[in-house]
Write a protein that holds these residues in place. Structure first.
Motif, PDB file in Angstrom:
ATOM      1  N   GLU A  27       0.822  -1.210   0.000  1.00  0.00           N
ATOM      2  CA  GLU A  27       0.000   0.000   0.000  1.00  0.00           C
ATOM      3  C   GLU A  27       0.857   1.262   0.000  1.00  0.00           C
ATOM      4  O   GLU A  27       0.443   2.308  -0.486  1.00  0.00           O
ATOM      5  N   ALA A  28       2.077   1.151   0.520  1.00  0.00           N
ATOM      6  CA  ALA A  28       2.951   2.315   0.647  1.00  0.00           C
ATOM      7  C   ALA A  28       3.312   2.935  -0.705  1.00  0.00           C
ATOM      8  O   ALA A  28       3.556   4.132  -0.796  1.00  0.00           O
ATOM      9  N   VAL A  29       3.330   2.127  -1.769  1.00  0.00           N
ATOM     10  CA  VAL A  29       3.701   2.666  -3.084  1.00  0.00           C
ATOM     11  C   VAL A  29       2.480   3.042  -3.924  1.00  0.00           C
ATOM     12  O   VAL A  29       2.627   3.493  -5.054  1.00  0.00           O
ATOM     13  N   ALA A  30       1.299   2.888  -3.371  1.00  0.00           N
ATOM     14  CA  ALA A  30       0.075   3.168  -4.132  1.00  0.00           C
ATOM     15  C   ALA A  30      -0.010   4.627  -4.578  1.00  0.00           C
ATOM     16  O   ALA A  30      -0.570   4.936  -5.624  1.00  0.00           O
ATOM     17  N   ALA A  31       0.568   5.536  -3.807  1.00  0.00           N
ATOM     18  CA  ALA A  31       0.497   6.963  -4.132  1.00  0.00           C
ATOM     19  C   ALA A  31       1.243   7.315  -5.403  1.00  0.00           C
ATOM     20  O   ALA A  31       0.981   8.347  -6.008  1.00  0.00           O
ATOM     21  N   THR A  32       2.155   6.459  -5.852  1.00  0.00           N
ATOM     22  CA  THR A  32       2.914   6.757  -7.073  1.00  0.00           C
ATOM     23  C   THR A  32       2.117   6.440  -8.337  1.00  0.00           C
ATOM     24  O   THR A  32       2.531   6.784  -9.427  1.00  0.00           O
ATOM     25  N   GLY A  33       0.969   5.803  -8.184  1.00  0.00           N
ATOM     26  CA  GLY A  33       0.178   5.424  -9.356  1.00  0.00           C
ATOM     27  C   GLY A  33       0.729   4.161  -9.990  1.00  0.00           C
ATOM     28  O   GLY A  33       1.363   3.343  -9.321  1.00  0.00           O
ATOM     29  N   ASN A  34       0.499   4.004 -11.284  1.00  0.00           N
ATOM     30  CA  ASN A  34       0.978   2.811 -11.978  1.00  0.00           C
ATOM     31  C   ASN A  34       2.495   2.733 -11.899  1.00  0.00           C
ATOM     32  O   ASN A  34       3.189   3.727 -12.087  1.00  0.00           O
ATOM     33  N   SER A  35       2.995   1.526 -11.616  1.00  0.00           N
ATOM     34  CA  SER A  35       4.441   1.334 -11.528  1.00  0.00           C
ATOM     35  C   SER A  35       4.780  -0.107 -11.889  1.00  0.00           C
ATOM     36  O   SER A  35       3.897  -0.905 -12.201  1.00  0.00           O
ATOM     37  N   PHE A  36       6.066  -0.420 -11.811  1.00  0.00           N
ATOM     38  CA  PHE A  36       6.544  -1.784 -12.032  1.00  0.00           C
ATOM     39  C   PHE A  36       7.033  -2.383 -10.712  1.00  0.00           C
ATOM     40  O   PHE A  36       7.884  -3.259 -10.705  1.00  0.00           O
ATOM     41  N   ALA A  37       6.482  -1.910  -9.594  1.00  0.00           N
ATOM     42  CA  ALA A  37       6.914  -2.368  -8.278  1.00  0.00           C
ATOM     43  C   ALA A  37       6.567  -3.834  -8.027  1.00  0.00           C
ATOM     44  O   ALA A  37       7.097  -4.442  -7.101  1.00  0.00           O
ATOM     45  N   GLY A  38       5.710  -4.415  -8.830  1.00  0.00           N
ATOM     46  CA  GLY A  38       5.370  -5.833  -8.699  1.00  0.00           C
ATOM     47  C   GLY A  38       6.398  -6.759  -9.320  1.00  0.00           C
ATOM     48  O   GLY A  38       6.284  -7.978  -9.232  1.00  0.00           O
ATOM     49  N   MET A  39       7.426  -6.196  -9.948  1.00  0.00           N
ATOM     50  CA  MET A  39       8.479  -6.998 -10.580  1.00  0.00           C
ATOM     51  C   MET A  39       9.429  -7.509  -9.511  1.00  0.00           C
ATOM     52  O   MET A  39       9.805  -6.776  -8.597  1.00  0.00           O
ATOM     53  N   THR A  40       9.826  -8.768  -9.604  1.00  0.00           N
ATOM     54  CA  THR A  40      10.801  -9.339  -8.677  1.00  0.00           C
ATOM     55  C   THR A  40      11.844 -10.139  -9.444  1.00  0.00           C
ATOM     56  O   THR A  40      11.606 -10.561 -10.582  1.00  0.00           O
TER      57      THR A  40
END
Length: 197
Positions: free
Chosen positions: A117-130
């Motif tokens: 939830e902490a990165v939700a403010a950035t909007g669409n991102s690639f934070a789900g990449m691992t």
């Protein structure tokens, strides 16, 4: 010079300044002797600020060079990884692009943003990449800066038109130098193996 270019230049300058300050403070304080491969840095890294793209998922320029990995995903999307490079700061930057090869537009899924939830403010991102190091039995997540923004392309449009491409980068903690290959995992695409340089 447009406001967008000026903003990008200011961000790049700020990132470079923060990176230099971090390097100086780490040099002054000495290292911790290793063992922090999965931890997040306390400041922005030296990666250029290529994160934000104002609204249009196809607005970024394609990455050049032959891909080191290519994989087909949901909705006619193709993910091409062009590089996975280590840098002197102990980071690994993955560059690539996603192309909509289908005849229909593609709505970007929320799962690309990851579960935090902490990165939700950035909007669409690639934070789900691992990245997964099967040999070392470790999983690496996209790094965050001090404001909890993911160190990846973010705030791009939520729709990818047919034939459009979305260029991305994502920065991770660098695996040990003995690790030469990792598996890239991203929602909607099968896992693909990439060589590290």
């Amino acid at each position: 010079m447009s406001m967008r270019h000026m903003t990008t230049m200011r961000r790049a300058g700020a990132a470079a300044l923060l990176s230099a300050a971090l390097a100086f403070s780490l040099t002054s304080c000495g290292g911790d002797g290793g063992g922090n491969e999965g931890k997040e840095p306390s400041s922005s890294s030296s990666a250029p600020d290529r994160g934000k793209d104002d609204g249009n998922a196809s607005a970024t320029a394609p990455t050049s060079g032959d891909p080191i990995a290519n994989v087909k995903g949901d909705g006619g999307l193709e993910l091409a990884v062009h590089s996975a490079k280590r840098d002197d700061g102990g980071f690994l930057t993955v560059d690539g692009q996603i192309k909509n090869t289908g005849s229909q537009g593609f709505t970007v899924p929320v799962s690309w943003n990851g579960l935090e939830e902490a990165v939700a403010a950035t909007g669409n991102s690639f934070a789900g990449m691992t990245l997964v190091d099967s040999k070392g039995k470790k999983r690496y997540y996209v790094l965050r800066d001090t404001d909890n923004r993911p160190l990846t392309t973010y705030a791009y449009g939520s729709f990818i038109k047919p034939g459009a491409t979305l260029t991305f980068f994502a920065q991770f903690p660098a695996p040990p130098t003995s690790t030469t290959k990792v598996d890239l995992q991203f929602p909607g695409f099968p896992s693909t193996s990439i060589e590290l340089s």
